[in-house]
Design a protein around this motif. Structure first.
Motif, short mmCIF file in Angstrom:
data_model
loop_
_atom_site.label_atom_id
_atom_site.label_comp_id
_atom_site.label_asym_id
_atom_site.label_seq_id
_atom_site.Cartn_x
_atom_site.Cartn_y
_atom_site.Cartn_z
N SER A 130 -11.53 -14.21 -23.94
CA SER A 130 -11.97 -14.56 -22.58
C SER A 130 -12.55 -13.35 -21.86
CB SER A 130 -10.78 -15.08 -21.77
OG SER A 130 -11.20 -15.39 -20.46
N GLN A 131 -13.49 -13.64 -20.97
CA GLN A 131 -13.94 -12.64 -20.02
C GLN A 131 -12.72 -12.15 -19.22
OE1 GLN A 131 -17.05 -11.59 -19.71
NE2 GLN A 131 -18.03 -13.11 -21.02
N VAL A 132 -12.76 -10.95 -18.72
CA VAL A 132 -11.77 -10.39 -17.79
C VAL A 132 -10.46 -9.98 -18.48
CG1 VAL A 132 -10.55 -10.74 -15.56
CG2 VAL A 132 -12.75 -11.82 -15.91
N ARG A 133 -10.26 -10.34 -19.75
CA ARG A 133 -8.96 -10.10 -20.38
C ARG A 133 -8.54 -8.63 -20.29
NH1 ARG A 133 -7.14 -8.18 -25.19
NH2 ARG A 133 -9.21 -8.12 -26.13
N THR A 134 -9.47 -7.71 -20.54
CA THR A 134 -9.06 -6.30 -20.63
C THR A 134 -8.53 -5.75 -19.30
OG1 THR A 134 -11.36 -5.74 -20.33
CG2 THR A 134 -10.53 -5.64 -22.58
N ILE A 135 -8.94 -6.36 -18.18
CA ILE A 135 -8.45 -5.86 -16.89
C ILE A 135 -7.49 -6.85 -16.23
CG2 ILE A 135 -10.48 -4.42 -16.47
CD1 ILE A 135 -11.38 -6.65 -14.43
N SER A 136 -7.08 -7.88 -16.99
CA SER A 136 -6.38 -9.00 -16.34
C SER A 136 -5.04 -8.60 -15.72
CB SER A 136 -6.18 -10.13 -17.35
OG SER A 136 -5.52 -9.65 -18.51
N THR A 137 -4.29 -7.71 -16.38
CA THR A 137 -2.97 -7.35 -15.83
C THR A 137 -3.14 -6.60 -14.51
OG1 THR A 137 -2.04 -7.25 -18.05
CG2 THR A 137 -0.81 -6.11 -16.31
N ALA A 138 -4.03 -5.61 -14.51
CA ALA A 138 -4.25 -4.82 -13.29
C ALA A 138 -4.82 -5.70 -12.18
CB ALA A 138 -5.20 -3.66 -13.58
N LEU A 139 -5.80 -6.50 -12.52
CA LEU A 139 -6.47 -7.31 -11.49
C LEU A 139 -5.52 -8.37 -10.93
CD1 LEU A 139 -9.09 -7.84 -9.99
CD2 LEU A 139 -9.77 -9.38 -11.82
N GLY A 140 -4.75 -9.00 -11.79
CA GLY A 140 -3.79 -10.00 -11.32
C GLY A 140 -2.83 -9.38 -10.30
N GLY A 141 -2.37 -8.17 -10.60
CA GLY A 141 -1.46 -7.47 -9.68
C GLY A 141 -2.14 -7.16 -8.35
N ILE A 142 -3.40 -6.81 -8.41
CA ILE A 142 -4.11 -6.47 -7.18
C ILE A 142 -4.36 -7.73 -6.33
CG2 ILE A 142 -6.33 -5.58 -6.30
CD1 ILE A 142 -6.09 -3.53 -8.70
N PHE A 143 -4.61 -8.85 -6.98
CA PHE A 143 -4.75 -10.10 -6.21
C PHE A 143 -3.44 -10.39 -5.45
CE2 PHE A 143 -8.14 -11.96 -9.29
CZ PHE A 143 -9.16 -11.45 -8.50
N VAL A 144 -2.32 -10.16 -6.12
CA VAL A 144 -1.02 -10.41 -5.47
C VAL A 144 -0.82 -9.41 -4.33
CG1 VAL A 144 1.49 -10.36 -5.78
CG2 VAL A 144 0.06 -11.42 -7.51
N LEU A 145 -1.15 -8.15 -4.60
CA LEU A 145 -0.99 -7.10 -3.58
C LEU A 145 -1.76 -7.47 -2.31
CD1 LEU A 145 -0.23 -4.08 -2.81
CD2 LEU A 145 -2.47 -3.47 -3.76
N GLU A 146 -3.02 -7.86 -2.49
CA GLU A 146 -3.85 -8.15 -1.31
C GLU A 146 -3.34 -9.37 -0.56
OE1 GLU A 146 -7.92 -5.89 -1.84
OE2 GLU A 146 -8.01 -7.89 -2.73
N LYS A 147 -2.89 -10.36 -1.32
CA LYS A 147 -2.37 -11.57 -0.67
C LYS A 147 -1.08 -11.23 0.10
CE LYS A 147 -2.47 -15.97 0.11
NZ LYS A 147 -3.55 -16.55 0.89
N ALA A 148 -0.26 -10.36 -0.52
CA ALA A 148 1.00 -9.98 0.13
C ALA A 148 0.71 -9.24 1.44
CB ALA A 148 1.81 -9.10 -0.81
N LEU A 149 -0.22 -8.31 1.40
CA LEU A 149 -0.52 -7.53 2.60
C LEU A 149 -1.05 -8.44 3.71
CD1 LEU A 149 -2.18 -4.36 1.02
CD2 LEU A 149 0.15 -4.63 1.87
N GLN A 150 -1.87 -9.41 3.31
CA GLN A 150 -2.46 -10.34 4.26
C GLN A 150 -1.39 -11.27 4.83
OE1 GLN A 150 -5.24 -12.66 2.04
NE2 GLN A 150 -5.77 -13.94 3.78
N THR A 151 -0.51 -11.79 3.97
CA THR A 151 0.48 -12.78 4.41
C THR A 151 1.56 -12.14 5.27
OG1 THR A 151 0.17 -13.84 2.28
CG2 THR A 151 2.05 -14.57 3.55
N ILE A 152 2.03 -10.99 4.82
CA ILE A 152 3.17 -10.39 5.50
C ILE A 152 2.70 -9.56 6.70
CG2 ILE A 152 5.14 -8.81 5.13
CD1 ILE A 152 5.12 -9.85 2.21
#
Ligand code: NAD
Length: 426
Positions: free
Chosen positions: A192-214
């Motif tokens: 799949s596309q994105v696989r090589t960066i998927s762990t880092a990127l997934g974490g950053i999506f959570v980080l940004e959502k957390a900062l926005q929500t909280i």
């Protein structure tokens, strides 16, 4: 390929299991589980050990031992990595397989958890021997594998080349193409596309959502990242591209710091040429210990387990810790950080992006329909931010840490599936 420190990986995986299992005991208590529920969660559904001969380069035959644990498949076929390690043990794999089941449940992808591997030191064998050992192992376990049974992926000391041998051997046995049998393949063979960066990127999506929500005030806008290889380097690159100021990074040789921000693309080039982050222009040398307690708003451990413990947790200045590594914070440290208002985004959620993109790879293989990068990115963001929202919801309702909430959510989800199947009382 496959050049990491073998001792370190073994040590880390033991810590990962140990820390998670300790917290799980508390979660069982908080959820007031029945003895039947605990029994069901405590035992792997299937575990296999196989012994097989391989002709080595010397012409002599050597026996090898392989394992595969399929922990729980109530939510779907089991999914989990295959690792090669001289000290691989079935018990450790059982815990790691359970962790995979929990992670898949947490991000709500239709998989159970598995883990397996071969007892072998990849540093002491040739590439040809590595291929022969891999193919022989797959011949032993092919009957228990399948796109709707158990789907392996890369793990410590296995990579996309090993996944291709697994694919090829399985397809030879079955006499047809079965791309969805394994994930982590090169794009040319159904990756799949994105696989090589998927762990880092997934974490950053959570980080940004957390900062926005909280809506939390991060304080210093600096980011410090421990580890600068697969996960850490990609996290640094993505955050840099998003405009974050990365003011400290480290690898096994030590750390560097520049409060005005480090030029990450140039640092990647520097690391490529010199083998370490040290001596990068316009930076000051710091130790790994100093990096962890440096003045930063966001701290991202992306290297080893147990980096933040009772000795340094009181000195941590970050307001947010994104655990991209497995078990980088001890439970005691994690609790004391949460008590003083630090947002600790736990590993089970923060680093789940890899398995989510594995799921996307599996879907694409089954449908023979390959997605553009934008679609993978959009679906990864959706999956990770939805998982964050579920965890945040539990945190708010139960007034507990994100780690506790994540485990509670995952356990409830597995038990719910077991109940629907009639394996537990309604
Ligand atoms: P890696 O081996 O590619 O990189 C590890 C990095 O840590 C290297 O830069 C190394 O130099 C550095 N390091 C080693 N010892 C150090 C020390 N004492 N201080 C500072 N840095 C040190 O590993 P990776 O694939 O990037 O994984 C990093 C962490 O993330 C691990 O805990 C791993 O279990 C976890 N993880 C990785 C993935 C993945 O997709 N690769 C998925 C889930 C979790």
């Amino acid at each position: 390929m496959i050049t990491n420190n073998i001792e370190r990986i073994h040590f880390d995986s033991m810590n990962t299991c140990h820390l998670c299992m300790m917290e799980l005991e508390n979660v069982y208590e908080a959820l007031v589980l029945s003895p039947e529920e605990i029994d069901l969660l405590d035992m792997p559904k299937r575990s296999f050990t196989v012994h097989f001969p391989v002709r080595m380069d010397s012409g002599k035959t050597k026996m090898f031992v392989g394992h595969r644990v399929q922990y729980n498949d109530a939510r779907g076929p089991t999914k989990g990595g295959i690792r090669y390690h001289p000290k691989l043990e079935l018990d450790g794999l059982k815990n790691l397989a359970f962790l995979m089941a929990l992670k898949c449940a947490l991000v709500n992808i239709p998989f159970g958890g598995a883990k397996g591997g071969i007892v072998v030191d990849t540093k002491k064998i040739s590439r040809g021997e590595l291929e022969s050992i891999t193919r022989a192992y797959i011949r032993e376990i092919s009957d228990i594998m399948g796109p709707f049974k158990d789907i392996p992926a890369p793990d410590a000391y296995t990579d996309e080349n090993v996944m291709v041998w697994i694919l090829d051997e399985f397809e030879r046995i079955k006499g047809r193409h079965v791309p969805a049998i394994v994930t982590g393949k090169p794009i040319e063979l159904g990756g799949s596309q994105v696989r090589t960066i998927s762990t880092a990127l997934g974490g950053i999506f959570v980080l940004e959502k957390a900062l926005q929500t909280i809506e939390m005030e991060v304080g210093s806008p600096c980011v410090a990242i421990q580890g600068f290889r697969n996960v850490g380097k990609n996290a640094a690159k993505i955050l840099h591209e998003k405009g974050y100021r990365i003011c400290a990074v480290s690898d096994s040789s030590g750390g560097i710091r520049n409060v005005n921000g480090i030029d990450i693309p140039k640092l990647i080039e520097h690391k490529h040429q010199t083998g370490s982050v040290l001596d990068f222009p316009d930076t000051t040398k710091i130790s790994n210990e100093e990096l962890l307690v440096s003045d930063c708003g966001i701290l991202i451990p992306a290297a080893l387990s147990k980096q933040i413990g009772k000795d340094n947790s009181a000195d941590i200045k970050a307001k947010v810790i994104l655990e991209l590594a497995n078990a980088p914070t001890t439970l005691e440290a994690s609790r004391s950080l949460v008590d003083r208002g630090v947002l600790v985004i736990p590993d089970i959620l923060a680093n789940a992006g890899g398995v989510v993109v594995s799921y996307f790879e599996w879907i694409q293989n089954l449908n023979q329909d390959y997605w553009k990068e934008e679609k993978v990115l959009e679906r990864l963001r959706y999956t990770m931010t939805t998982a964050f929202a579920s965890v945040h919801n539990v945190c708010t309702n139960q007034n507990c840490s994100m780690r506790r909430a994540a485990l509670q959510f995952a356990i409830r989800s597995i038990l719910h599936a077991e109940r629907l199947r009639g394996n537990l009382q309604p």
